[in-house]
Structures are given as C-alpha cells and as structure tokens.
Design a protein around this motif. Structure first.
Motif: not given
Length: 306
Positions: A2-12, A279-285
C-alpha cells in the motif's frame, strides 16, 4: 503493498485534516508522527499522543481513519536512543516504550525509531551500549505483537563533524540490528549519498523490511569534489546542510523507484511504502508540501498496485 506518507511534514495540521487530504489524493495509509508534545526539533510532529493513548481513544482514532479508507502503518518517533545525556536517553527509551503500548492498542504493526549514537564514543563502543538497551525494547515490542523498525537514516546532523549519528546506515549494521530482533524501515535515499546501491543493498534483506519509506535525493557531484562525503567543514551553520546533496520527493531525484518497488514485490514485501517528504523545493508552506505529496503520489501510484 500500500501507498502512504509520513505525517511529520505537516506539523501544524491536525491528523483529521491530513487524513482528509490523504483520502482525496488516493493514499491508503498514514505513518503517524508520535513525538512527545514538548519535542521541538526539525522534521518532527505530534499527531498522536502515544503516552496518553487509551483503548477508547485508540478505537475512535482507528474508526475515523477506517471511514476514510485509511490505516496507520506505523507510529514514528525517530530520536536518539543512545543520547549522551543520561536523562535524555532515558526519556527517549521511555517514549519508545509508550509508542509500543499505543501501537498495541491501535493495532498498528510497527513502531519506528533510531539506534542513535553517543558522538563522543566509537562505533564499537556505541554498539555495545545498544546491545544493553535494545533487548528490553524488543521484548516489549514482541509482547505487544509489534515490530520495532529502525530507519537507515544517517542523521549526520547529530554528529559535530557530519559523520553518522544513527548507527543503521549500512547493510553491515542492518545484520547487527537483526541479530537483536530489530527490523528495517528501508529508505533508499540515504544509501545513495553514502555510495551504496540501494537496489543491491535491499535485495538480500527484504524479509526483514517491515516498513519502507519513499524519499528521493538529488546529488551535486561537482560540489562533493570540493567538500568530500562528510560535507561542508569550514562554513556550516546548518548541521544538516552538507552542501552537495538534498532530499527530493519521489520522481524528482535519482532513486530508481521502478527497480526499488520491483525488488520489494519480488521479495514478498506486502507492507506500506510511505512517502517521507523533506524536499526543500516543495516545502515551506502547507500548499507547497501538499503539492510535493501529490507529485510523489503521481510517481509511485503506477508502481504500487492499488
């Protein structure tokens, strides 16, 4: 698989908001960040309070996610189990225990953490200390029906000279970990900058991969010719900035995802491949981070049969 993702990229963002996005995007699982509420470190988040988990809260959480077609693939608390400060080390070890207890209540198959390192001691000295600490954690996990997985992240920013701060960065160390009853949370990106072929490294050990992460990496060899593998030495205000590589979302770096996924399937892996977005390019917001997760999904969905 299965495909998932780690939630830590969206801490807020709340776990509920993240789950709504995951459902709309077509993800099937969440690797849930479970650092303590007071943790204030890069790449961490607290989307689930492991220490306060109860049977009722667990049933409610699992039920809400199931309504959206999602499952929790792992609880993530990646911290230094060999921290040089005894009090901090004890607190980290204790929170791993709490995550194991929470995973049992939630019916989550794995808990992820690091071996870590005392930076003032040799690798051999650290391994001996780990052999004193991890058997108790593994016993607790076994009793709870949970697998304790170690990510092969180098954590070079934990070492004052940019050397490995997490002693799980090579197949040699994986075999040592497996002898303690630990499993691998396989992430190919770290192997690439270490000069290890991730496909060849993975193939013999798929049966010990209980969880897998999908993070890509972009190398700049001309900069490596200046800095060497440990990275910047003279001017490095950010300990995580080596100066010659950066993480990317899958599809924007140099990892061969078709071969990685094929080796996982061939080896019988039927767990979750979880995008770790740094990914710093697709990060920040939040909007850019969500776009990065969409790019990762577009890259991996054709390879991971829904």
């Amino acid at each position: 698989m299965k495909l998932g993702f780690l939630t830590a990229c969206l801490p807020g963002r709340s776990l509920e908001d993240i789950a709504s996005f995951a459902q709309r995007q077509g993800y099937e699982a969440l690797e849930v960040a479970a650092w303590p509420r007071l943790a204030d470190r890069p790449f961490t988040a607290s989307h689930l309070d492991a220490a306060a988990m109860t049977k009722d809260r667990a049933q409610e959480t699992v039920g809400r996610l199931a309504e959206q077609g999602l499952e929790i693939s792992s609880l993530s608390f990646y911290d230094n189990n060999l921290h040089p400060d005894p009090a901090e080390r004890s607190a980290v070890n204790a929170h791993v225990h709490a995550c194991i207890d929470a995973a049992r209540l939630l019916g989550v198959p794995t808990v992820g953490t690091f071996i870590g390192r005392h930076p003032g001691r040799t690798v051999a000295e650290n391994l001996r200390e780990a052999e004193e600490i991890f058997p108790d954690l593994v016993r607790h996990a076994d009793d709870a029906g949970v697998k304790l997985v170690i990510e092969n992240c180098v954590m070079e920013g934990w070492h004052p000279d940019g050397y490995p701060g997490n002693l799980a960065y090579s197949p040699e160390l994986w075999e040592w970990m497996f002898s303690l009853g630990l499993y691998l949370n396989f992430d190919p990106s770290h192997l690439v900058w270490m000069g290890i072929d991730p496909v060849d490294a993975l193939r013999p050990y798929v049966e010990r991969v209980a969880h897998a992460q999908a993070k890509d990496i972009e190398l700049f060899p001309e900069r490596r010719n200046r800095y060497g593998y440990p990275g910047r030495a003279v001017n490095r205000p950010d300990p995580w900035d080596t100066g010659w590589w950066r993480y990317r979302v899958p599809g924007l770096g140099q990892v061969d995802w078709q071969r990685i996924v094929d080796v996982l399937y061939e080896g019988g892996f039927n767990g979750v491949l979880s995008v770790e977005h740094e990914d710093p390019v697709w990060g920040g917001t939040n909007d850019r981070i969500l776009t990065g997760l969409r790019i990762a999904h577009q890259t991996l969905r054709p390879l991971v049969a829904a």
